[in-house]
Scaffold this motif. Sequence first.
Motif, PDB file in Angstrom:
ATOM      1  N   ASP A  81      -6.828 -12.507  31.591  1.00 12.84           N
ATOM      2  CA  ASP A  81      -5.925 -12.693  32.725  1.00 12.84           C
ATOM      3  C   ASP A  81      -6.405 -11.897  33.928  1.00 12.84           C
ATOM      4  O   ASP A  81      -6.266 -12.338  35.060  1.00 12.84           O
ATOM      5  N   GLU A  82      -6.977 -10.723  33.675  1.00 10.74           N
ATOM      6  CA  GLU A  82      -7.400  -9.848  34.755  1.00 10.74           C
ATOM      7  C   GLU A  82      -8.544 -10.470  35.556  1.00 10.74           C
ATOM      8  O   GLU A  82      -8.699 -10.197  36.734  1.00 10.74           O
ATOM      9  N   VAL A  83      -9.340 -11.321  34.919  1.00  9.30           N
ATOM     10  CA  VAL A  83     -10.439 -11.990  35.604  1.00  9.30           C
ATOM     11  C   VAL A  83      -9.895 -12.870  36.733  1.00  9.30           C
ATOM     12  O   VAL A  83     -10.528 -13.001  37.777  1.00  9.30           O
ATOM     13  N   ASN A  84      -8.714 -13.424  36.540  1.00 13.12           N
ATOM     14  CA  ASN A  84      -8.125 -14.322  37.525  1.00 13.12           C
ATOM     15  C   ASN A  84      -7.405 -13.602  38.653  1.00 13.12           C
ATOM     16  O   ASN A  84      -6.928 -14.236  39.578  1.00 13.12           O
ATOM     17  N   LEU A  85      -7.316 -12.281  38.605  1.00 11.23           N
ATOM     18  CA  LEU A  85      -6.616 -11.522  39.631  1.00 11.23           C
ATOM     19  C   LEU A  85      -7.514 -11.309  40.847  1.00 11.23           C
ATOM     20  O   LEU A  85      -8.716 -11.126  40.722  1.00 11.23           O
ATOM     21  N   SER A  86      -6.895 -11.308  42.010  1.00 15.90           N
ATOM     22  CA  SER A  86      -7.639 -10.986  43.231  1.00 15.90           C
ATOM     23  C   SER A  86      -7.930  -9.490  43.246  1.00 15.90           C
ATOM     24  O   SER A  86      -7.326  -8.714  42.511  1.00 15.90           O
ATOM     25  N   ASP A  87      -8.845  -9.079  44.118  1.00 15.97           N
ATOM     26  CA  ASP A  87      -9.154  -7.651  44.248  1.00 15.97           C
ATOM     27  C   ASP A  87      -7.915  -6.866  44.659  1.00 15.97           C
ATOM     28  O   ASP A  87      -7.692  -5.755  44.188  1.00 15.97           O
ATOM     29  N   THR A  88      -7.110  -7.443  45.525  1.00 15.63           N
ATOM     30  CA  THR A  88      -5.886  -6.786  45.990  1.00 15.63           C
ATOM     31  C   THR A  88      -4.928  -6.554  44.830  1.00 15.63           C
ATOM     32  O   THR A  88      -4.370  -5.465  44.692  1.00 15.63           O
ATOM     33  N   ASP A  89      -4.759  -7.573  43.992  1.00 12.33           N
ATOM     34  CA  ASP A  89      -3.868  -7.440  42.837  1.00 12.33           C
ATOM     35  C   ASP A  89      -4.410  -6.425  41.835  1.00 12.33           C
ATOM     36  O   ASP A  89      -3.657  -5.625  41.272  1.00 12.33           O
ATOM     37  N   ARG A  90      -5.719  -6.443  41.630  1.00 11.33           N
ATOM     38  CA  ARG A  90      -6.337  -5.489  40.713  1.00 11.33           C
ATOM     39  C   ARG A  90      -6.141  -4.062  41.221  1.00 11.33           C
ATOM     40  O   ARG A  90      -5.819  -3.155  40.453  1.00 11.33           O
ATOM     41  N   ARG A  91      -6.323  -3.859  42.531  1.00  6.78           N
ATOM     42  CA  ARG A  91      -6.113  -2.536  43.120  1.00  6.78           C
ATOM     43  C   ARG A  91      -4.653  -2.102  42.978  1.00  6.78           C
ATOM     44  O   ARG A  91      -4.370  -0.940  42.688  1.00  6.78           O
ATOM     45  N   PHE A  92      -3.730  -3.054  43.171  1.00 11.91           N
ATOM     46  CA  PHE A  92      -2.309  -2.743  43.019  1.00 11.91           C
ATOM     47  C   PHE A  92      -2.006  -2.284  41.588  1.00 11.91           C
ATOM     48  O   PHE A  92      -1.328  -1.284  41.376  1.00 11.91           O
ATOM     49  N   LEU A  93      -2.526  -3.002  40.603  1.00 11.77           N
ATOM     50  CA  LEU A  93      -2.283  -2.625  39.206  1.00 11.77           C
ATOM     51  C   LEU A  93      -2.933  -1.282  38.883  1.00 11.77           C
ATOM     52  O   LEU A  93      -2.331  -0.453  38.183  1.00 11.77           O
ATOM     53  N   ASN A  94      -4.123  -1.038  39.396  1.00 13.15           N
ATOM     54  CA  ASN A  94      -4.774   0.265  39.172  1.00 13.15           C
ATOM     55  C   ASN A  94      -3.967   1.386  39.810  1.00 13.15           C
ATOM     56  O   ASN A  94      -3.787   2.449  39.199  1.00 13.15           O
ATOM     57  N   LYS A  95      -3.470   1.157  41.017  1.00 16.04           N
ATOM     58  CA  LYS A  95      -2.653   2.168  41.691  1.00 16.04           C
ATOM     59  C   LYS A  95      -1.355   2.397  40.910  1.00 16.04           C
ATOM     60  O   LYS A  95      -0.892   3.529  40.775  1.00 16.04           O
ATOM     61  N   THR A  96      -0.787   1.328  40.377  1.00 13.95           N
ATOM     62  CA  THR A  96       0.436   1.439  39.586  1.00 13.95           C
ATOM     63  C   THR A  96       0.191   2.279  38.339  1.00 13.95           C
ATOM     64  O   THR A  96       0.973   3.185  38.031  1.00 13.95           O
ATOM     65  N   VAL A  97      -0.899   2.021  37.629  1.00 15.49           N
ATOM     66  CA  VAL A  97      -1.224   2.783  36.423  1.00 15.49           C
ATOM     67  C   VAL A  97      -1.481   4.245  36.778  1.00 15.49           C
ATOM     68  O   VAL A  97      -0.982   5.158  36.099  1.00 15.49           O
ATOM     69  N   ASP A  98      -2.219   4.498  37.855  1.00 13.01           N
ATOM     70  CA  ASP A  98      -2.466   5.877  38.287  1.00 13.01           C
ATOM     71  C   ASP A  98      -1.161   6.597  38.612  1.00 13.01           C
ATOM     72  O   ASP A  98      -0.973   7.764  38.261  1.00 13.01           O
ATOM     73  N   THR A  99      -0.250   5.886  39.262  1.00  5.52           N
ATOM     74  CA  THR A  99       1.046   6.471  39.617  1.00  5.52           C
ATOM     75  C   THR A  99       1.876   6.737  38.364  1.00  5.52           C
ATOM     76  O   THR A  99       2.540   7.772  38.262  1.00  5.52           O
ATOM     77  N   SER A 142       6.044  -8.667  37.368  1.00 10.19           N
ATOM     78  CA  SER A 142       6.291  -9.847  36.536  1.00 10.19           C
ATOM     79  C   SER A 142       5.309 -10.962  36.868  1.00 10.19           C
ATOM     80  O   SER A 142       4.795 -11.627  35.969  1.00 10.19           O
ATOM     81  N   ALA A 143       5.039 -11.153  38.145  1.00 14.23           N
ATOM     82  CA  ALA A 143       4.114 -12.210  38.553  1.00 14.23           C
ATOM     83  C   ALA A 143       2.682 -11.921  38.087  1.00 14.23           C
ATOM     84  O   ALA A 143       1.969 -12.838  37.657  1.00 14.23           O
ATOM     85  N   LEU A 144       2.280 -10.665  38.159  1.00 10.30           N
ATOM     86  CA  LEU A 144       0.900 -10.313  37.814  1.00 10.30           C
ATOM     87  C   LEU A 144       0.664 -10.166  36.320  1.00 10.30           C
ATOM     88  O   LEU A 144      -0.421 -10.470  35.824  1.00 10.30           O
ATOM     89  N   THR A 145       1.660  -9.665  35.600  1.00  9.48           N
ATOM     90  CA  THR A 145       1.450  -9.344  34.183  1.00  9.48           C
ATOM     91  C   THR A 145       2.270 -10.204  33.226  1.00  9.48           C
ATOM     92  O   THR A 145       1.988 -10.219  32.034  1.00  9.48           O
ATOM     93  N   GLY A 146       3.321 -10.840  33.730  1.00  8.15           N
ATOM     94  CA  GLY A 146       4.218 -11.589  32.855  1.00  8.15           C
ATOM     95  C   GLY A 146       5.163 -10.685  32.082  1.00  8.15           C
ATOM     96  O   GLY A 146       5.813 -11.111  31.142  1.00  8.15           O
ATOM     97  N   GLU A 147       5.212  -9.406  32.471  1.00  8.95           N
ATOM     98  CA  GLU A 147       6.053  -8.431  31.783  1.00  8.95           C
ATOM     99  C   GLU A 147       7.071  -7.829  32.744  1.00  8.95           C
ATOM    100  O   GLU A 147       6.875  -7.854  33.952  1.00  8.95           O
ATOM    101  N   THR A 148       8.119  -7.262  32.165  1.00 12.87           N
ATOM    102  CA  THR A 148       9.065  -6.514  32.983  1.00 12.87           C
ATOM    103  C   THR A 148       8.418  -5.170  33.335  1.00 12.87           C
ATOM    104  O   THR A 148       7.492  -4.732  32.636  1.00 12.87           O
TER     105      THR A 148
END
Length: 120
Positions: free
Chosen positions: A5-23, A54-60
């Motif tokens: 699923d991560e392969v289909n993410l844009s760079d912006t979305d990937r950066r958002f998820l990385n920032k979320t995990v770091d936070t 939810s849109a990026l991961t399908g999870e709450t």
Amino acid sequence: ENEEDEVNLSDTDRRFLNKTVDTIYALLSKKQLDVNILSDRLCMSPRQFHRKISALTGETPASFILKVKMKKAKLLLDGKPDLSIEEIADLCGFAHYSGFYHAFKKVYDISPRQYKRKID
């Protein structure tokens, strides 16, 4: 599992998820992790954050946070065998060992102690 699923993410979305995990990691160490604080740190409303995750991961947001906590627990169990299970639970933001135990068992279908014995 979600690398496909991560392969289909844009760079912006990937950066958002990385920032979320770091936070999430930063908030775990301060023992202040909840969805409202996390969304605030990401400069989003809780509702906006919920929609985005939810849109990026399908999870709450709560299940995404739990997944991040469990990945950290597994990394600690793999990489720091000198830590006790209770210390790992604490480092992963769990106030009580029992909550950590049940979450780990639910996600990995093995108790943290059994997992630790397998890698020792």
